[in-house]
Write an enzyme that holds these catalytic residues in place. Sequence first.
Site, PDB file in Angstrom:
ATOM      1  N   HIS A  39     -10.538  -6.128  -2.262  1.00  0.00           N
ATOM      2  CA  HIS A  39     -11.611  -5.921  -1.280  1.00  0.00           C
ATOM      3  C   HIS A  39     -12.747  -5.210  -2.026  1.00  0.00           C
ATOM      4  O   HIS A  39     -12.729  -3.990  -2.196  1.00  0.00           O
ATOM      5  CB  HIS A  39     -11.121  -5.046  -0.119  1.00  0.00           C
TER       6      HIS A  39
ATOM      7  N   GLU B 186       0.801  -1.233   0.000  1.00  0.00           N
ATOM      8  CA  GLU B 186       0.000   0.000   0.000  1.00  0.00           C
ATOM      9  C   GLU B 186       0.833   1.282   0.000  1.00  0.00           C
ATOM     10  O   GLU B 186       0.594   2.191   0.792  1.00  0.00           O
ATOM     11  CB  GLU B 186      -0.965  -0.011   1.194  1.00  0.00           C
TER      12      GLU B 186
ATOM     13  N   ASN C 216       2.099  -5.246  -3.112  1.00  0.00           N
ATOM     14  CA  ASN C 216       0.695  -5.551  -2.820  1.00  0.00           C
ATOM     15  C   ASN C 216      -0.083  -4.256  -2.555  1.00  0.00           C
ATOM     16  O   ASN C 216       0.398  -3.374  -1.839  1.00  0.00           O
ATOM     17  CB  ASN C 216       0.653  -6.438  -1.555  1.00  0.00           C
TER      18      ASN C 216
ATOM     19  N   GLU D 210      -6.265 -10.670  -1.123  1.00  0.00           N
ATOM     20  CA  GLU D 210      -7.061 -10.420   0.092  1.00  0.00           C
ATOM     21  C   GLU D 210      -8.546 -10.368  -0.255  1.00  0.00           C
ATOM     22  O   GLU D 210      -9.295  -9.508   0.233  1.00  0.00           O
ATOM     23  CB  GLU D 210      -6.637  -9.098   0.756  1.00  0.00           C
TER      24      GLU D 210
ATOM     25  N   ASP E 297     -12.342 -10.337  -0.599  1.00  0.00           N
ATOM     26  CA  ASP E 297     -13.628 -10.416   0.096  1.00  0.00           C
ATOM     27  C   ASP E 297     -14.582  -9.481  -0.636  1.00  0.00           C
ATOM     28  O   ASP E 297     -14.149  -8.502  -1.262  1.00  0.00           O
ATOM     29  CB  ASP E 297     -13.535 -10.113   1.606  1.00  0.00           C
TER      30      ASP E 297
HETATM   31  O1  G3I Z   1      -3.070  -6.738  18.667  1.00  0.00           O
HETATM   32  C1  G3I Z   1      -4.145  -6.126  19.339  1.00  0.00           C
HETATM   33  C2  G3I Z   1      -4.460  -6.869  20.589  1.00  0.00           C
HETATM   34  O2  G3I Z   1      -3.349  -6.753  21.455  1.00  0.00           O
HETATM   35  C3  G3I Z   1      -5.709  -6.278  21.210  1.00  0.00           C
HETATM   36  O3  G3I Z   1      -6.070  -7.054  22.321  1.00  0.00           O
HETATM   37  C4  G3I Z   1      -6.863  -6.263  20.224  1.00  0.00           C
HETATM   38  C5  G3I Z   1      -8.109  -5.595  20.765  1.00  0.00           C
HETATM   39  O4  G3I Z   1      -8.965  -5.224  19.729  1.00  0.00           O
HETATM   40  O5  G3I Z   1      -6.479  -5.538  19.076  1.00  0.00           O
HETATM   41  C6  G3I Z   1      -5.373  -6.156  18.445  1.00  0.00           C
HETATM   42  O6  G3I Z   1      -5.023  -5.489  17.278  1.00  0.00           O
HETATM   43  C7  G3I Z   1      -5.935  -5.596  16.207  1.00  0.00           C
HETATM   44  C8  G3I Z   1      -5.315  -6.450  15.114  1.00  0.00           C
HETATM   45  O7  G3I Z   1      -6.137  -6.440  13.964  1.00  0.00           O
HETATM   46  C9  G3I Z   1      -5.119  -7.883  15.545  1.00  0.00           C
HETATM   47  O8  G3I Z   1      -6.347  -8.478  15.848  1.00  0.00           O
HETATM   48  C10 G3I Z   1      -6.210  -4.205  15.699  1.00  0.00           C
HETATM   49  O9  G3I Z   1      -6.932  -3.478  16.652  1.00  0.00           O
HETATM   50  C11 G3I Z   1      -6.959  -4.238  14.384  1.00  0.00           C
HETATM   51  O10 G3I Z   1      -6.984  -2.921  13.844  1.00  0.00           O
HETATM   52  C12 G3I Z   1      -6.256  -5.146  13.420  1.00  0.00           C
HETATM   53  O11 G3I Z   1      -7.004  -5.140  12.214  1.00  0.00           O
HETATM   54  C13 G3I Z   1      -6.330  -5.675  11.092  1.00  0.00           C
HETATM   55  C14 G3I Z   1      -6.088  -4.588  10.062  1.00  0.00           C
HETATM   56  O12 G3I Z   1      -5.481  -5.156   8.918  1.00  0.00           O
HETATM   57  C15 G3I Z   1      -5.194  -3.499  10.588  1.00  0.00           C
HETATM   58  O13 G3I Z   1      -4.873  -2.587   9.619  1.00  0.00           O
HETATM   59  C16 G3I Z   1      -7.206  -6.754  10.503  1.00  0.00           C
HETATM   60  O14 G3I Z   1      -7.304  -7.845  11.415  1.00  0.00           O
HETATM   61  C17 G3I Z   1      -6.625  -7.249   9.178  1.00  0.00           C
HETATM   62  O15 G3I Z   1      -7.562  -8.064   8.533  1.00  0.00           O
HETATM   63  C18 G3I Z   1      -6.326  -6.058   8.285  1.00  0.00           C
HETATM   64  O16 G3I Z   1      -5.728  -6.555   7.100  1.00  0.00           O
HETATM   65  C19 G3I Z   1      -5.399  -5.572   6.123  1.00  0.00           C
HETATM   66  C20 G3I Z   1      -4.158  -6.081   5.404  1.00  0.00           C
HETATM   67  O17 G3I Z   1      -3.137  -6.351   6.329  1.00  0.00           O
HETATM   68  C21 G3I Z   1      -3.703  -5.087   4.343  1.00  0.00           C
HETATM   69  N1  G3I Z   1      -4.775  -4.739   3.432  1.00  0.00           N
HETATM   70  C22 G3I Z   1      -6.015  -4.323   4.063  1.00  0.00           C
HETATM   71  C23 G3I Z   1      -6.495  -5.346   5.072  1.00  0.00           C
HETATM   72  C24 G3I Z   1      -7.825  -4.953   5.671  1.00  0.00           C
HETATM   73  O18 G3I Z   1      -7.722  -3.799   6.424  1.00  0.00           O
END
Ligand code: G3I
Length: 303
Positions: A208, A128, A171, A236, A238
């Site tokens: 997405h 990105e 990516n 990715e 969906d």
């Molecule tokens: O790690 C913390 C954890 O310590 C805490 O307890 C928990 C409470 O909510 O949060 C955890 O972090 C979260 C993390 O996912 C792991 O679960 C974050 O808040 C959350 O923002 C994060 O979201 C991820 C997101 O990327 C972040 O940008 C999504 O799961 C993941 O699917 C998403 O994936 C991205 C790709 O990497 C790149 N392209 C877009 C895609 C969708 O956003």
Amino acid sequence: ADTLGAQAAKSGRYFGAAVAAGRLGDGTYSTILDREFNAVTPENEMKWDATERTRGSFTFTAADQIVGHAVAHKQRVRGHTLVWHSQLPGWVGSITDATTLRTVMRDHITAEATHFKGKIYAWDVVNEAFADGGSGARRASVFQNVLGDGYIEDAFRTARAADPAAKLCYNDYNIENWSDAKTQAVYRMVRDFKSRGVPIDCVGFQSHFGTSGPPSSFRNTLANFAALGVDVQITELDIAQAPATAYADTVKACQSVARCTGITVWGIRDSDSWRSGENPLLFDSAGNKKAAYGAVLSALGGT
Ligand code: G3I
């Protein structure tokens, strides 16, 4: 064949899913994962905030769990991701000195790619890096702002040196529609890299999508990038509300481009999705196959 992975394999492709280490102990989840998918992408576990929270101190426990599971089940691993502006620890984001940041970036790539050396099919080396909208510009980030345009090729060269066998991908999202300025900007970068011998092997199209699915130009976009001499992958996938036709169209676009080597959906069940409110995946929250599942399987040529 009657699973996604086995059917994709018939044409030499893979069909993968984003996986969360914390869910591997959920039997419904792991049963579907190991039955249907022959590739995995760690959803968060390989990101910088998960692997190098403080400088020089690396944690690969959660990512190792996923990679170990994948190796045991003969699933390919897409490494995601080495350099990204998001999920980046504050200590990196606050570096203002170019020499320091260049060293930090190279050290991070080298440590992580070396740790997983030999086990990664493809790395999302840079994720990105381009801005949304019509500018075709690079996205502002600490890497862009402090190091300038050259950081991307520097990252690819560093990754190649650390794990020469892994395919190295750029990516991004919103690069599926051919005429978009962002698509064109990434295309120009890849063309430039290929012409100058910068080591890039693949481009990941996150995909997405909204309810209407892929843009009508998607197949053409994949084919045009592939013609530059790189593999292309849907990384990715969906789709809001998971319409069967939109899923089938996406799969057919990949199947019709020889260098489209595989597809990854961004989660297994709707309840596992980062957009769970939109029910965008192939399995419902109870783990049942949805209509989109059947559409994907038949678009892969299965029954
Ligand atoms: O790690 C913390 C954890 O310590 C805490 O307890 C928990 C409470 O909510 O949060 C955890 O972090 C979260 C993390 O996912 C792991 O679960 C974050 O808040 C959350 O923002 C994060 O979201 C991820 C997101 O990327 C972040 O940008 C999504 O799961 C993941 O699917 C998403 O994936 C991205 C790709 O990497 C790149 N392209 C877009 C895609 C969708 O956003």
